[in-house]
Design a protein around this motif. Structure first.
Motif, PDB file in Angstrom:
ATOM      1  N   SER A  59       0.814  -1.222   0.000  1.00 14.78           N
ATOM      2  CA  SER A  59       0.000   0.000   0.000  1.00 14.78           C
ATOM      3  C   SER A  59       0.848   1.272   0.000  1.00 14.78           C
ATOM      4  N   CYS A  60       2.174   1.122   0.133  1.00 17.48           N
ATOM      5  CA  CYS A  60       3.066   2.281   0.060  1.00 17.48           C
ATOM      6  C   CYS A  60       3.045   2.855  -1.351  1.00 17.48           C
ATOM      7  N   VAL A  61       2.829   4.171  -1.466  1.00 15.38           N
ATOM      8  CA  VAL A  61       2.775   4.842  -2.775  1.00 15.38           C
ATOM      9  C   VAL A  61       4.012   5.709  -2.999  1.00 15.38           C
ATOM     10  N   GLN A  62       5.015   5.535  -2.150  1.00 17.69           N
ATOM     11  CA  GLN A  62       6.265   6.297  -2.266  1.00 17.69           C
ATOM     12  C   GLN A  62       6.006   7.812  -2.261  1.00 17.69           C
ATOM     13  N   CYS A  63       5.158   8.240  -1.318  1.00 20.47           N
ATOM     14  CA  CYS A  63       4.850   9.673  -1.213  1.00 20.47           C
ATOM     15  C   CYS A  63       6.026  10.473  -0.659  1.00 20.47           C
ATOM     16  N   GLY A  64       6.921   9.793   0.041  1.00 22.43           N
ATOM     17  CA  GLY A  64       8.115  10.448   0.553  1.00 22.43           C
ATOM     18  C   GLY A  64       7.966  11.100   1.910  1.00 22.43           C
ATOM     19  N   LEU A  65       6.760  11.028   2.499  1.00 21.57           N
ATOM     20  CA  LEU A  65       6.547  11.691   3.793  1.00 21.57           C
ATOM     21  C   LEU A  65       7.456  11.111   4.868  1.00 21.57           C
ATOM     22  N   CYS A  66       7.608   9.802   4.880  1.00 28.10           N
ATOM     23  CA  CYS A  66       8.418   9.162   5.925  1.00 28.10           C
ATOM     24  C   CYS A  66       9.864   9.642   5.869  1.00 28.10           C
ATOM     25  N   ALA A  67      10.402   9.755   4.655  1.00 27.17           N
ATOM     26  CA  ALA A  67      11.779  10.248   4.513  1.00 27.17           C
ATOM     27  C   ALA A  67      11.884  11.704   4.942  1.00 27.17           C
ATOM     28  N   GLU A  68      10.839  12.474   4.664  1.00 26.69           N
ATOM     29  CA  GLU A  68      10.840  13.902   5.001  1.00 26.69           C
ATOM     30  C   GLU A  68      10.832  14.120   6.508  1.00 26.69           C
ATOM     31  N   ILE A  69      10.094  13.304   7.250  1.00 27.64           N
ATOM     32  CA  ILE A  69       9.940  13.535   8.686  1.00 27.64           C
ATOM     33  C   ILE A  69      10.975  12.782   9.524  1.00 27.64           C
ATOM     34  N   CYS A  70      11.737  11.878   8.918  1.00 24.59           N
ATOM     35  CA  CYS A  70      12.711  11.095   9.693  1.00 24.59           C
ATOM     36  C   CYS A  70      13.736  12.024  10.339  1.00 24.59           C
ATOM     37  N   PRO A  71      13.924  11.953  11.652  1.00 24.85           N
ATOM     38  CA  PRO A  71      14.823  12.893  12.341  1.00 24.85           C
ATOM     39  C   PRO A  71      16.307  12.619  12.125  1.00 24.85           C
ATOM     40  N   THR A  72      16.638  11.499  11.481  1.00 23.62           N
ATOM     41  CA  THR A  72      18.053  11.192  11.264  1.00 23.62           C
ATOM     42  C   THR A  72      18.396  10.983   9.792  1.00 23.62           C
ATOM     43  N   GLY A  73      17.419  11.144   8.895  1.00 25.94           N
ATOM     44  CA  GLY A  73      17.680  10.910   7.479  1.00 25.94           C
ATOM     45  C   GLY A  73      17.953   9.453   7.172  1.00 25.94           C
ATOM     46  N   ALA A  74      17.297   8.551   7.908  1.00 23.43           N
ATOM     47  CA  ALA A  74      17.569   7.124   7.764  1.00 23.43           C
ATOM     48  C   ALA A  74      16.800   6.473   6.619  1.00 23.43           C
ATOM     49  N   ILE A  75      15.798   7.156   6.052  1.00 23.17           N
ATOM     50  CA  ILE A  75      14.933   6.561   5.033  1.00 23.17           C
ATOM     51  C   ILE A  75      15.271   7.125   3.660  1.00 23.17           C
ATOM     52  N   ASP A  76      15.436   6.250   2.689  1.00 25.69           N
ATOM     53  CA  ASP A  76      15.750   6.646   1.317  1.00 25.69           C
ATOM     54  C   ASP A  76      14.562   7.393   0.709  1.00 25.69           C
ATOM     55  N   ALA A  77      14.804   8.592   0.207  1.00 26.19           N
ATOM     56  CA  ALA A  77      13.725   9.409  -0.349  1.00 26.19           C
ATOM     57  C   ALA A  77      13.149   8.813  -1.623  1.00 26.19           C
ATOM     58  N   GLU A  78      13.911   7.986  -2.322  1.00 25.94           N
ATOM     59  CA  GLU A  78      13.444   7.381  -3.576  1.00 25.94           C
ATOM     60  C   GLU A  78      12.762   6.033  -3.357  1.00 25.94           C
ATOM     61  N   ASP A  79      13.122   5.351  -2.283  1.00 24.22           N
ATOM     62  CA  ASP A  79      12.550   4.034  -1.991  1.00 24.22           C
ATOM     63  C   ASP A  79      12.412   3.908  -0.481  1.00 24.22           C
ATOM     64  N   SER A  80      11.200   4.115   0.011  1.00 25.22           N
ATOM     65  CA  SER A  80      10.987   4.201   1.460  1.00 25.22           C
ATOM     66  C   SER A  80      11.184   2.876   2.180  1.00 25.22           C
ATOM     67  N   SER A  81      11.330   1.794   1.448  1.00 20.80           N
ATOM     68  CA  SER A  81      11.599   0.514   2.101  1.00 20.80           C
ATOM     69  C   SER A  81      13.077   0.356   2.443  1.00 20.80           C
ATOM     70  N   VAL A  82      13.919   1.265   1.934  1.00 27.63           N
ATOM     71  CA  VAL A  82      15.354   1.217   2.217  1.00 27.63           C
ATOM     72  C   VAL A  82      15.631   2.084   3.444  1.00 27.63           C
ATOM     73  N   ILE A  83      16.048   1.460   4.524  1.00 29.32           N
ATOM     74  CA  ILE A  83      16.235   2.146   5.806  1.00 29.32           C
ATOM     75  C   ILE A  83      17.643   1.859   6.324  1.00 29.32           C
ATOM     76  N   ASP A  84      18.328   2.906   6.690  1.00 27.48           N
ATOM     77  CA  ASP A  84      19.660   2.771   7.280  1.00 27.48           C
ATOM     78  C   ASP A  84      19.482   2.457   8.764  1.00 27.48           C
ATOM     79  N   THR A  85      19.680   1.201   9.139  1.00 26.05           N
ATOM     80  CA  THR A  85      19.411   0.795  10.520  1.00 26.05           C
ATOM     81  C   THR A  85      20.408   1.394  11.511  1.00 26.05           C
ATOM     82  N   VAL A  86      21.568   1.824  11.033  1.00 31.86           N
ATOM     83  CA  VAL A  86      22.534   2.462  11.918  1.00 31.86           C
ATOM     84  C   VAL A  86      22.055   3.862  12.297  1.00 31.86           C
TER      85      VAL A  86
END
Length: 266
Positions: free
Chosen positions: A194-221
């Motif tokens: 159901s993810c439409v790659q709207c980019g909101l999650c990457a925008e609000i992430c406080p550490t820049g851990a989420i890829d803006a182009e593919d929100s399923s890519v998360i930097d766990t560090v």
């Protein structure tokens, strides 16, 4: 004491800490109010300088009983120059351990004079509607309490003749600080179709851990398990995978169901 302006500084990935500091500001009731939100990484790249005529209210969430580790370096960029300060910690109904004491000490090291501190309860970052912990906190009672605390801060300010002698000293806590500033390095977020790659999650992430182009890519560090991306996803496309974070959600629900109450120290 004559205070010309009020500066609200907050780190608030899910918005609970911001709600509390805004309520405190309403109680303090100073016309000139500025919110300085340091949740996003770019906001923490700037230094902050305050003067004696400015009151600072700094609000942070509690992570594992401590001030979030990623704020340690940023705090070194604050220059307070004798400004009166109020420290506010917001925790998820577990414990705040030494976070309030640590925040007070951090403010003092940067030249501020902490005149009051408080601890409030916010919905735990791991909480959801099915397995809640402090669901809906801060609630109206919490925010009314925060306003009352702000009013008492204003009363103290109005009575101060010597700021140096007005530092609050009865903060609970221990040295060395308990808890840990180590971040969890764990892959715990599942993203469904159901993810439409709207980019909101990457925008609000406080550490820049989420890829803006593919929100399923998360930097766990980089990820600090704040769960802002889960709570704010408009399509509810993000959920916790089975594992240690989800297990912690269940434990929190079981062990910390009894509502805690706000505390303040003047």
């Amino acid at each position: 004491m004559d205070i010309k302006s009020l500066k609200l500084v907050c780190f608030s990935p899910t918005g609970t800490t911001e709600q509390v500091v805004r309520a405190v500001a309403r109680g303090i009731d100073i016309n000139d109010v500025e919110l300085i939100d340091v949740t996003k990484p770019e906001a923490r790249s700037h230094s902050l300088k305050f003067t004696e005529g400015e009151l600072i209210v700094v609000g942070v969430p509690v992570y594992m009983g401590r001030v979030p580790g990623l704020l340690q370096e940023w705090f070194g960029k604050i220059q307070a120059e004798g400004s009166p300060a109020v420290g506010v910690v917001v925790y998820g109904n577990r414990v705040y351990d030494d976070a309030m004491l640590e925040l007070k000490d951090m403010l003092k090291r940067q030249g501020a004079v902490p005149i009051a501190c408080a601890a409030y309860i916010g919905e735990h970052s791991f909480s959801n509607s099915e397995i809640p912990t402090a669901h809906g906190r801060p609630d109206n009672n919490d925010l009314s309490h925060a306003e009352m605390f702000g009013f008492k801060v204003r009363e103290k300010l109005d009575s101060i003749t010597d700021l140096a002698e007005s530092c609050v000293n009865n903060i609970p806590g221990e040295y060395p600080y308990r808890g840990s500033t180590e971040l969890w390095d764990v892959d715990f977020i599942a993203v469904d179709e159901s993810c439409v790659q709207c980019g909101l999650c990457a925008e609000i992430c406080p550490t820049g851990a989420i890829d803006a182009e593919d929100s399923s890519v998360i930097d766990t560090v980089k990820c600090i398990t704040c769960c802002a991306c889960l709570k704010k996803c408009p399509n509810q496309a993000r959920a916790m995978k089975d594992g240690p974070v989800k297990d912690a959600r269940v434990r929190l629900n079981r062990l910390f169901a009894e509502p805690k109450e706000p505390e303040f120290y003047l």
